[in-house]
Design an enzyme around this catalytic site. Structure first.
Site, PDB file in Angstrom:
ATOM      1  N   LYS A  32       0.848  -1.198   0.000  1.00 31.77           N
ATOM      2  CA  LYS A  32       0.000   0.000   0.000  1.00 31.77           C
ATOM      3  C   LYS A  32       0.876   1.238   0.000  1.00 31.77           C
ATOM      4  CE  LYS A  32      -2.217   1.546   3.764  1.00 31.77           C
ATOM      5  NZ  LYS A  32      -1.945   3.020   3.869  1.00 31.77           N
ATOM      6  N   ASP A  59      -3.455   4.283  -1.931  1.00 33.77           N
ATOM      7  CA  ASP A  59      -4.402   4.671  -0.875  1.00 33.77           C
ATOM      8  C   ASP A  59      -4.386   6.194  -0.682  1.00 33.77           C
ATOM      9  OD1 ASP A  59      -6.005   4.731   1.413  1.00 33.77           O
ATOM     10  OD2 ASP A  59      -4.336   4.227   2.743  1.00 33.77           O
ATOM     11  N   ASP A  64     -13.747  14.899  -2.788  1.00 33.68           N
ATOM     12  CA  ASP A  64     -13.905  16.258  -3.297  1.00 33.68           C
ATOM     13  C   ASP A  64     -15.176  16.287  -4.136  1.00 33.68           C
ATOM     14  OD1 ASP A  64     -13.321  18.945  -4.214  1.00 33.68           O
ATOM     15  OD2 ASP A  64     -11.205  18.516  -3.827  1.00 33.68           O
ATOM     16  N   ARG A 210       2.786  -1.165  10.632  1.00 32.98           N
ATOM     17  CA  ARG A 210       3.861  -1.117  11.623  1.00 32.98           C
ATOM     18  C   ARG A 210       4.276  -2.471  12.198  1.00 32.98           C
ATOM     19  NH1 ARG A 210       1.101   4.196  14.186  1.00 32.98           N
ATOM     20  NH2 ARG A 210      -0.658   3.136  13.212  1.00 32.98           N
TER      21      ARG A 210
END
Length: 234
Positions: A32, A59, A64, A210
């Site tokens: 990603k 990602d 908007d 992580r």
């Protein structure tokens, strides 16, 4: 999208750090590339990662007005990525334009919608977003809207994956961040679970950052997560 490997979140600050990380692996990965990395490196990093044979989830969580998102997706459709996303909160017209845009140059790119971030709690949902429903109801509402708008799936926490699966079907993608192996830190995630539990709950893909990228041995950590995920996903 046939590739159901765990998606490794490359939450690094530079292309050099990504290269150093990827050099440790000798197999195709699903990675990603998020805002932190893409905004600092640009499309050239996508090309470099693809040359290595890896699949890419870009990602950027576009949100908007419909025209802006549609045009942005047209640009992204020229990149050799496998998966992109928008925020479902942008509404059905925005999502429809996003689908049209991303399919302009590449009909194979999958597109999904973020329902609620895994860092969001029900208290935040009510008090800050002023959504006066349960988390399950809020996520399912956005998931239905995404499916009706022609998207391929959603980003949700593993805790809502089974509900989305029951309501919208197995083939509708359920990409779930907030994955943590047993006895690891939850960091800033709130709605989390293990790879095995995510599979049982109906996730089609898991995103892990992580626990792999900041591990003392990223390859070993990845292999353990991949093994537990694919074994329980079969």
């Amino acid at each position: 999208m046939q590739n159901n490997l765990p998606i490794i979140a490359l939450d690094f600050e530079s292309a050099e750090a990504v290269t150093q990380f990827l050099n440790q692996f000798d197999e195709p990965l699903f990675v990603k590339v998020g805002m932190e990395l893409f905004y600092q490196t640009g499309p050239s990093l996508i090309t470099d990662i693809k040359k290595r044979g890896h699949s890419i989830f870009l990602d950027l969580k576009l949100h908007d007005i419909p025209n802006t998102v549609g045009k942005a997706m047209e640009g992204l459709s020229k990149l050799d990525v496998d998966l992109v996303n928008v925020h479902a909160a942008g509404g059905s017209e925005m999502m429809k334009r996003a689908v049209e845009g991303i399919r302009k140059y590449n009909s194979n790119i999958k597109i999904i919608a973020v329902t609620q971030l895994t860092s969001t709690t029900e208290t935040m949902l009510r008090d800050e977003q002023n959504i006066q429903s349960t988390m399950d109801e809020a996520v399912l509402n956005y998931a239905r809207l995404a499916q009706l708008s022609g998207l391929d799936g959603v980003v949700c926490s593993p805790l809502e994956a089974n509900l989305v699966k029951q309501e919208l079907g197995e083939s509708f993608l359920k990409v779930t961040p907030g994955i943590r192996p047993e006895n690891t830190s939850s960091d800033d995630q709130q709605r989390i679970t293990t790879p095995e539990k995510a599979s049982v709950l109906g996730a089609t893909h898991i995103v892990v950052g992580r626990p792999i990228t900041q591990s003392e041995n990223p390859v070993t950590s990845y292999q353990k997560i991949k093994e537990s995920w694919l074994k329980s996903h079969d």
